[in-house]
Structure formats: C-alpha cells, structure tokens
Design an enzyme around this catalytic site. Structure first.
Site, mmCIF file in Angstrom:
data_model
loop_
_atom_site.group_PDB
_atom_site.id
_atom_site.type_symbol
_atom_site.label_atom_id
_atom_site.label_comp_id
_atom_site.label_asym_id
_atom_site.label_seq_id
_atom_site.Cartn_x
_atom_site.Cartn_y
_atom_site.Cartn_z
ATOM 1 N N HIS A 43 30.858 96.049 84.152
ATOM 2 C CA HIS A 43 32.057 95.236 84.301
ATOM 3 C C HIS A 43 33.296 96.115 84.132
ATOM 4 O O HIS A 43 33.195 97.264 83.692
ATOM 5 C CB HIS A 43 32.066 94.086 83.280
ATOM 6 C CG HIS A 43 32.152 94.531 81.858
ATOM 7 N ND1 HIS A 43 31.078 94.504 80.994
ATOM 8 C CD2 HIS A 43 33.184 95.024 81.128
ATOM 9 C CE1 HIS A 43 31.445 94.954 79.814
ATOM 10 N NE2 HIS A 43 32.717 95.292 79.864
HETATM 11 P P1 TYD Z 1 28.188 91.608 77.303
HETATM 12 O O1 TYD Z 1 29.558 91.565 77.904
HETATM 13 O O2 TYD Z 1 27.062 91.171 78.175
HETATM 14 O O3 TYD Z 1 27.880 93.054 76.735
HETATM 15 P P2 TYD Z 1 27.840 94.469 77.481
HETATM 16 O O4 TYD Z 1 29.158 94.653 78.134
HETATM 17 O O5 TYD Z 1 27.575 95.440 76.389
HETATM 18 O O6 TYD Z 1 26.734 94.456 78.485
HETATM 19 O O7 TYD Z 1 28.212 90.759 75.968
HETATM 20 C C1 TYD Z 1 27.050 90.232 75.368
HETATM 21 C C2 TYD Z 1 27.396 88.885 74.749
HETATM 22 O O8 TYD Z 1 28.300 89.042 73.653
HETATM 23 C C3 TYD Z 1 28.051 87.938 75.740
HETATM 24 O O9 TYD Z 1 27.512 86.651 75.495
HETATM 25 C C4 TYD Z 1 29.511 87.978 75.353
HETATM 26 C C5 TYD Z 1 29.457 88.248 73.866
HETATM 27 N N1 TYD Z 1 30.615 88.992 73.312
HETATM 28 C C6 TYD Z 1 31.433 88.367 72.395
HETATM 29 O O10 TYD Z 1 31.253 87.183 72.038
HETATM 30 N N2 TYD Z 1 32.474 89.069 71.853
HETATM 31 C C7 TYD Z 1 32.715 90.357 72.193
HETATM 32 O O11 TYD Z 1 33.672 90.966 71.677
HETATM 33 C C8 TYD Z 1 31.861 90.991 73.170
HETATM 34 C C9 TYD Z 1 32.104 92.423 73.593
HETATM 35 C C10 TYD Z 1 30.822 90.276 73.703
#
Ligand code: TYD
Length: 133
Positions: A50
């Site tokens: 992303h």
């Molecule tokens: P995700 O964006 O999929 O992680 P990555 O970018 O590492 O692949 O995030 C995983 C889950 O955590 C998703 O449900 C969103 C949540 N999340 C939060 O609630 N707060 C945060 O600060 C972050 C980074 C993720």
C-alpha cells in the site's frame, strides 16, 4: 522527494550494553502520533502493499531483519532493515512492500498521524494514477 532516506540513531553504549533514544521533532523529523510494531511474521509472508496519501513514517528493525521494497511510481528500490540504530524514513505516496522477515524480526514504526484507513491506497493501479496527478 526521494524515495526514502536513512537516519542514523546514535547508540548510547557503555559496559552494560546499548540504548537508543528517539525524540519527536529532533532525531525523528515529525511529531509522533502513533507507534506500532510488527512481529511474529510467518516465514514467506509479505506485508504492506500500500501507499499513504499523507503520512510520514520511520521504520526501525529493532531485532532481526526484513527487506522493504519502495516504489514512487517511477522507480523501485530496496532497503534492507537489519539494525536497531538505522531508521528508514518513508514519506507520502510511496508504495511499500515488506518481504523476507526473519523469525525474530520486530519492526517498529513511528507515524506522523493516527491510524486512518481512508489515508491508504491499497490498489497499485490507483497508486500509479495518483502519482501521475
Ligand atoms: P495492515 O495494513 O494489513 O498491515 P501491513 O501494512 O503491515 O500489511 O494492518 C493489519 C491490521 O491492523 C488491519 O486490520 C489494520 C490494523 N491497523 C490498525 O488498527 N492500526 C494501525 O496503526 C495499523 C498500522 C494497522
């Protein structure tokens, strides 16, 4: 803006070991609103995929290592995070992928904004269109 830059955090060491201090708007170039960390990543799993519309982050591999791919829509480059004294600064509109997490990897991330799903661009084609604007 360049794809990413590194910050070298001084390790304050003595005969007991080391300590690194991270200070908002000092060694970290923004006011920190959020801290999260990634750990226990299963072998072969990749994360990220992303970009953010408006978010500054510093990623520090506190222990272990991982590999980050960064892409500004024109150029792709790779950063290896493997040191608790090196911070990777990632700005707006940079596509990021995280790969090759070691079993012991703990990736600490400092962020300039609270979590906001509407700030995410999770589709690569949409990201490419955004950077062209
Ligand atoms: P995700 O964006 O999929 O992680 P990555 O970018 O590492 O692949 O995030 C995983 C889950 O955590 C998703 O449900 C969103 C949540 N999340 C939060 O609630 N707060 C945060 O600060 C972050 C980074 C993720």
């Amino acid at each position: 803006m360049s794809l990413f830059k590194w910050i070298d955090f001084p390790a304050l060491g003595d005969e007991r070991g080391f300590l690194v201090a991270l200070e908002a708007e000092e060694s970290v170039p923004f006011a920190i609103k959020r801290v999260y960390y990634i750990f226990g990543t299963r072998e072969g799993e990749a994360r990220g995929f992303h970009a953010h519309k408006k978010l500054q982050q510093v990623a520090i591999c506190i222990t272990g290592k991982c590999r980050m791919i960064l892409d500004d829509g024109e150029e792709r480059s790779e950063a290896r995070l493997d040191s608790p004294t090196k911070g990777l600064v990632i700005g707006d509109l940079v596509w990021r992928e995280m790969h090759d997490f070691s079993e012991d990897c703990v990736l600490l991330v400092l962020a300039s904004e609270h979590y906001d799903e509407s700030d995410y661009i999770r589709d690569y084609d949409e990201f490419k269109n955004q950077v062209k604007l």
